[in-house]
Design an enzyme around this catalytic site. Structure first.
Site, mmCIF file in Angstrom:
data_model
loop_
_atom_site.group_PDB
_atom_site.id
_atom_site.type_symbol
_atom_site.label_atom_id
_atom_site.label_comp_id
_atom_site.label_asym_id
_atom_site.label_seq_id
_atom_site.Cartn_x
_atom_site.Cartn_y
_atom_site.Cartn_z
ATOM 1 N N GLU A 21 0.841 -1.189 0.000
ATOM 2 C CA GLU A 21 0.000 0.000 0.000
ATOM 3 C C GLU A 21 0.886 1.252 0.000
ATOM 4 O O GLU A 21 1.943 1.287 0.628
ATOM 5 C CB GLU A 21 -0.892 -0.005 1.245
ATOM 6 C CG GLU A 21 -1.891 1.134 1.296
ATOM 7 C CD GLU A 21 -2.787 1.086 2.516
ATOM 8 O OE1 GLU A 21 -3.922 1.586 2.420
ATOM 9 O OE2 GLU A 21 -2.356 0.555 3.569
ATOM 10 N N LYS A 61 -10.013 0.599 -2.200
ATOM 11 C CA LYS A 61 -10.116 0.201 -0.793
ATOM 12 C C LYS A 61 -11.496 0.536 -0.221
ATOM 13 O O LYS A 61 -11.960 1.673 -0.305
ATOM 14 C CB LYS A 61 -9.017 0.913 0.001
ATOM 15 C CG LYS A 61 -8.871 0.491 1.443
ATOM 16 C CD LYS A 61 -7.686 1.232 2.057
ATOM 17 C CE LYS A 61 -7.400 0.802 3.478
ATOM 18 N NZ LYS A 61 -6.229 1.536 4.037
ATOM 19 N N CYS A 64 -4.928 -3.709 3.192
ATOM 20 C CA CYS A 64 -4.602 -3.275 4.550
ATOM 21 C C CYS A 64 -5.753 -3.422 5.552
ATOM 22 O O CYS A 64 -6.034 -4.525 6.019
ATOM 23 C CB CYS A 64 -4.080 -1.838 4.504
ATOM 24 S SG CYS A 64 -3.169 -1.340 5.993
#
Length: 285
Positions: A50, A127, A170
């Site tokens: 990321e 995301k 993440c």
């Protein structure tokens, strides 16, 4: 891990750990060196962490380098680099994340883009879950929604030569329902490019990545940011590749830029899902 060549039943994959800087150009140069190493060691898929292209001194720094989506050229150096690097090194690249322009000028989409080994972009996942938290017993706090626009709630799984590939990023690791949806769509391998803080990583990184692998009988490829960054933030490192039984096959042990390699065996994954069919034993769906 042995560096013998992968067999036709296996595919070699790489998790690329980075200590990304506050400017794009040196990060792309570092990424290219690491991708070259992954290819030299026989990897077919390489996953970047990321924020690999920029970890700025300020959260707003990413707004200054945000790119329009899917356009190759001088206005899109990150996307152009990824396309060219994938073709040059003969690698599939899952690049998480790229700051892409959103409808709001003060926020960007955190996009995980996948390129095939000819340099063609084949997928984009934005995301879903944003890291808006205060850490317990600490003054450490984050608010990603101030500069990030969340993606839609649709999970993304794509076909690749080495298996069905599920995409996550993440903080998504803390939401098992997303990974179950990926497994329901046939994901055999799931990537989770991350920038876990040192605090949360110390507490939860291994637990979460291994749990997502075990629950879904899927290989997890989880590259992480590592070390200290321009903002003063410290990330955890320990980039890893975890097999569907929850065993860590390979792991980074430093805060340095590093290529983590493992061979994944699709036939073993299929046998495991057949002999240990917990995915089909679910009663609450």
């Amino acid at each position: 891990m042995s560096e013998t060549r992968a067999t036709p039943e296996t595919a070699r994959v790489a998790a690329i750990q980075m200590n990304s800087l506050g400017e794009v150009d040196p990060n792309l140069a570092r990424a290219d060196d690491l991708l070259r190493e992954a290819a030299r060691r026989g990897a077919r898929l390489a996953v970047l962490p990321e924020n690999f292209a920029i970890m700025g001194a300020h959260e707003t720094d990413k707004l200054n380098v945000a790119e329009p989506d899917g356009v190759a050229g001088e206005d899109t150096p990150i996307q152009t680099f990824l396309s060219q690097a994938a073709a040059r090194h003969g690698l599939w690249i899952a690049a998480g994340t790229i700051p892409l322009v959103s409808p709001e000028p003060d926020r960007v989409y955190p996009a995980l883009c996948v390129y095939d080994d000819r340099g063609t972009r084949v997928a984009r996942y934005d995301k879903i879950h944003l890291f808006d938290v205060g850490l317990p017993d600490s003054r450490e706090a984050y608010r990603e929604s101030a500069t990030f626009m969340p993606g839609s709630n649709e999970p993304m799984v794509i076909d690749t030569p080495f298996g069905r590939l599920g995409l996550s990023i993440c903080y998504d690791l803390r939401f098992p329902e997303l990974y179950r949806r990926l497994a329901d769509q046939g994901a055999e391998i799931i990537v989770a490019p991350s920038a876990f803080t040192h605090t949360t990583g110390t507490a939860h990184w291994h637990i979460l990545t291994r749990a997502r692998a075990i629950e879904n009988l899927a290989t997890m490829i989880a590259p992480n940011q590592a070390g200290h960054h321009a903002s003063g933030r410290r990330t955890y490192g320990h980039s890893l590749i975890c097999d569907p039984w929850g065993q860590v096959q390979s792991e980074a042990r430093s805060d340095a830029n590093e290529v983590v390699i493992a061979d994944i065996d699709r036939s073993r994954n299929a046998r495991l899902r057949e002999g240990f069919p917990c995915l089909s034993h679910r009663r609450l769906v």
